[in-house]
Enzyme design. Sequence first.
Site, PDB file in Angstrom:
ATOM      1  N   ALA A 248      79.999 -24.456  -4.479  1.00  0.00           N
ATOM      2  CA  ALA A 248      81.427 -24.497  -4.137  1.00  0.00           C
ATOM      3  C   ALA A 248      82.058 -25.067  -4.990  1.00  0.00           C
ATOM      4  CB  ALA A 248      81.422 -25.319  -2.745  1.00  0.00           C
TER       5      ALA A 248
ATOM      6  N   GLY B  23      76.377 -23.942  -2.732  1.00  0.00           N
ATOM      7  CA  GLY B  23      76.916 -22.749  -2.102  1.00  0.00           C
ATOM      8  C   GLY B  23      76.117 -21.519  -2.767  1.00  0.00           C
TER       9      GLY B  23
ATOM     10  N   GLU C 136      72.943 -21.045  -1.047  1.00  0.00           N
ATOM     11  CA  GLU C 136      73.282 -20.697   0.389  1.00  0.00           C
ATOM     12  C   GLU C 136      73.627 -19.055   0.586  1.00  0.00           C
ATOM     13  OE1 GLU C 136      75.628 -24.415   0.388  1.00  0.00           O
ATOM     14  OE2 GLU C 136      74.779 -24.815   2.266  1.00  0.00           O
TER      15      GLU C 136
ATOM     16  N   GLU D 230      74.162 -31.058  -3.843  1.00  0.00           N
ATOM     17  CA  GLU D 230      75.060 -31.582  -3.255  1.00  0.00           C
ATOM     18  C   GLU D 230      75.139 -32.985  -2.918  1.00  0.00           C
ATOM     19  OE1 GLU D 230      73.635 -28.948  -2.072  1.00  0.00           O
ATOM     20  OE2 GLU D 230      75.331 -27.327  -1.633  1.00  0.00           O
TER      21      GLU D 230
HETATM   22  N1  CAA Z   1      82.523 -25.985  -9.450  1.00  0.00           N
HETATM   23  C1  CAA Z   1      83.710 -25.935 -10.382  1.00  0.00           C
HETATM   24  N2  CAA Z   1      83.382 -25.588 -11.641  1.00  0.00           N
HETATM   25  C2  CAA Z   1      82.089 -25.385 -11.999  1.00  0.00           C
HETATM   26  C3  CAA Z   1      81.170 -25.548 -11.210  1.00  0.00           C
HETATM   27  C4  CAA Z   1      81.381 -25.744  -9.685  1.00  0.00           C
HETATM   28  N3  CAA Z   1      80.390 -25.970  -8.931  1.00  0.00           N
HETATM   29  N4  CAA Z   1      79.923 -25.685 -11.784  1.00  0.00           N
HETATM   30  C5  CAA Z   1      80.265 -25.355 -13.112  1.00  0.00           C
HETATM   31  N5  CAA Z   1      81.642 -25.254 -13.323  1.00  0.00           N
HETATM   32  C6  CAA Z   1      82.458 -25.354 -14.377  1.00  0.00           C
HETATM   33  C7  CAA Z   1      82.255 -26.383 -15.285  1.00  0.00           C
HETATM   34  O1  CAA Z   1      83.170 -27.275 -14.729  1.00  0.00           O
HETATM   35  C8  CAA Z   1      82.868 -25.746 -16.406  1.00  0.00           C
HETATM   36  O2  CAA Z   1      84.148 -25.765 -16.787  1.00  0.00           O
HETATM   37  P1  CAA Z   1      84.929 -25.892 -17.972  1.00  0.00           P
HETATM   38  O3  CAA Z   1      84.470 -24.983 -19.205  1.00  0.00           O
HETATM   39  O4  CAA Z   1      86.421 -25.787 -17.898  1.00  0.00           O
HETATM   40  O5  CAA Z   1      84.554 -27.529 -18.360  1.00  0.00           O
HETATM   41  C9  CAA Z   1      82.205 -24.541 -16.649  1.00  0.00           C
HETATM   42  O6  CAA Z   1      81.745 -24.088 -15.375  1.00  0.00           O
HETATM   43  C10 CAA Z   1      80.932 -24.260 -17.147  1.00  0.00           C
HETATM   44  O7  CAA Z   1      79.931 -25.589 -16.729  1.00  0.00           O
HETATM   45  P2  CAA Z   1      79.103 -26.471 -17.678  1.00  0.00           P
HETATM   46  O8  CAA Z   1      80.040 -26.835 -18.792  1.00  0.00           O
HETATM   47  O9  CAA Z   1      78.978 -27.421 -16.871  1.00  0.00           O
HETATM   48  O10 CAA Z   1      77.940 -25.584 -17.787  1.00  0.00           O
HETATM   49  P3  CAA Z   1      76.351 -26.240 -18.168  1.00  0.00           P
HETATM   50  O11 CAA Z   1      75.650 -25.040 -18.868  1.00  0.00           O
HETATM   51  O12 CAA Z   1      76.583 -27.525 -19.044  1.00  0.00           O
HETATM   52  O13 CAA Z   1      75.777 -26.745 -16.912  1.00  0.00           O
HETATM   53  C11 CAA Z   1      75.406 -26.328 -14.427  1.00  0.00           C
HETATM   54  C12 CAA Z   1      75.827 -25.771 -15.750  1.00  0.00           C
HETATM   55  C13 CAA Z   1      74.243 -27.303 -14.348  1.00  0.00           C
HETATM   56  C14 CAA Z   1      75.390 -25.175 -13.563  1.00  0.00           C
HETATM   57  C15 CAA Z   1      76.540 -27.537 -14.105  1.00  0.00           C
HETATM   58  O14 CAA Z   1      78.069 -26.809 -14.587  1.00  0.00           O
HETATM   59  C16 CAA Z   1      76.483 -28.042 -12.820  1.00  0.00           C
HETATM   60  O15 CAA Z   1      75.976 -28.788 -12.615  1.00  0.00           O
HETATM   61  N6  CAA Z   1      77.524 -27.559 -11.984  1.00  0.00           N
HETATM   62  C17 CAA Z   1      77.882 -27.928 -10.698  1.00  0.00           C
HETATM   63  C18 CAA Z   1      76.713 -27.383  -9.622  1.00  0.00           C
HETATM   64  C19 CAA Z   1      76.678 -27.932  -8.352  1.00  0.00           C
HETATM   65  O16 CAA Z   1      76.837 -29.324  -8.252  1.00  0.00           O
HETATM   66  N7  CAA Z   1      76.854 -27.038  -7.308  1.00  0.00           N
HETATM   67  C20 CAA Z   1      77.201 -27.626  -5.952  1.00  0.00           C
HETATM   68  C21 CAA Z   1      78.475 -27.641  -5.547  1.00  0.00           C
HETATM   69  S1  CAA Z   1      78.977 -28.522  -3.818  1.00  0.00           S
HETATM   70  C22 CAA Z   1      78.648 -26.968  -2.839  1.00  0.00           C
HETATM   71  O17 CAA Z   1      78.224 -26.179  -3.259  1.00  0.00           O
HETATM   72  C23 CAA Z   1      79.011 -27.466  -1.626  1.00  0.00           C
HETATM   73  C24 CAA Z   1      78.649 -26.632  -0.404  1.00  0.00           C
HETATM   74  O18 CAA Z   1      77.178 -26.400  -0.125  1.00  0.00           O
HETATM   75  C25 CAA Z   1      79.214 -25.645   0.025  1.00  0.00           C
END
Ligand code: CAA
Length: 261
Positions: free
Chosen positions: A66, A111, A114, A134
Site C-alpha cells: 500500500a 499489500g 496480500e 508492515e
Molecule cells: N509506497 C509508496 N511508495 C513506494 C512504496 C510504497 N509502498 N514502495 C516503493 N515506493 C517508491 C519509493 O518511495 C521510491 O520513490 P522515489 O523514487 O520517488 O523516491 C520508488 O518507489 C522506488 O523505491 P526505492 O527507491 O525504495 O527502491 P529500492 O529498490 O531501493 O527498494 C523496496 C525497493 C525494498 C521495495 C523499497 O521501496 C521498500 O521497502 N518499499 C516499501 C515496502 C513496504 O513496506 N511495503 C508495505 C507497505 S504497508 C502495506 O502494504 C499495508 C497493507 O497491508 C495494506
Amino acid sequence: MAYETILYEVDGAVATVTINRPKALNAINPQVAGELVQVFAEIAADAAVKVVILTGSGSKAFIAGADIEAMFKMNPVEARNFSRLLQKITTQMESLAKPIIAAVQGFALGGGTEIAMACDFIYAAENAKFGQPEINLGIIPGAGGTQRLPRLVGKSWAMELCLTGDIIDVQLAKELGLVNRVFPADELMDAVQKTAAKIAAKGRVSTRAVKELINYGYDLPLEHALRLEAEAFGVCSTSPDKAEGMGAFMEKRKPEFTGEG
Ligand code: CAA
C-alpha cells in the site's frame, strides 16, 4: 471505462489487469484501489472474459505494498476505511466467478503479497520477493495478510513473516506453498498466458464451481463442504458442457466447451 493507474486489456477470453505506477513500484494508493474495485466489477459483468491475469508494470515490482506516503497522512478512521477498501478488493477477487492468476515479478510486499494471495494461484519470476513488512512501519497487514497468510502457509510461518517483516525469496515462497511455479523473468508472462488459455478453454460452469468450492468450502466443516460439492456436481450435469465433455471422450475427440450456463 478509462483507468489512470491500471492498464486493462482483453484478448479473447483472457483479461489482463496491470497495476501501472512503476515509479512508485506499483504501490496501491486510494486511486489504484478504487480503480481495482471498478475493473473487477467490469470483469464480473463481461461474459466474454473467462480468466484474469493480474500483474504489475515493469520488472522491478508486482506491488510494493500500500502507498506509504498516502497512509502517512491518514487519520485512524481513514486508515480503517482504507483497510476495508483493500479488503473489499480481495473479497471481490475471491468471489469473482472467474479464476485469477497472479504473475509476480520483483517485489510483492505488504499489500502486494496480500493481493497476490487473493488471486487463485501465483506464478512468479526468479526475482520475485514476498513479505509482510508492515511491522517495520509500525502498522500491521491491512488487506487480509494476518488471515490469508496462515490459511496458505500455516500459522507458524505467518507469525514469523508478520512479526519479523522479513522479505523472502521466491524459492522459500514456493517451498511454503505461496507460489505454484517459478520461471525465468522473460518466460513468466508466456507461461501465465498459456495456463490462462488452458483454463479459458474449459467449461465455465465447472471453472466457477471449482473456484467457489475451494474458496468457500475451505473454512466450512468438511461434512458441509462435501454436501456443497455434491450439489455443485449435480449443477454441472445441467450444463451442455457435460454432454460435450463426456461425448467428446467417448467419440475420442477434443471437447469444445461453449461456456454457456
Ligand atoms: N509506497 C509508496 N511508495 C513506494 C512504496 C510504497 N509502498 N514502495 C516503493 N515506493 C517508491 C519509493 O518511495 C521510491 O520513490 P522515489 O523514487 O520517488 O523516491 C520508488 O518507489 C522506488 O523505491 P526505492 O527507491 O525504495 O527502491 P529500492 O529498490 O531501493 O527498494 C523496496 C525497493 C525494498 C521495495 C523499497 O521501496 C521498500 O521497502 N518499499 C516499501 C515496502 C513496504 O513496506 N511495503 C508495505 C507497505 S504497508 C502495506 O502494504 C499495508 C497493507 O497491508 C495494506
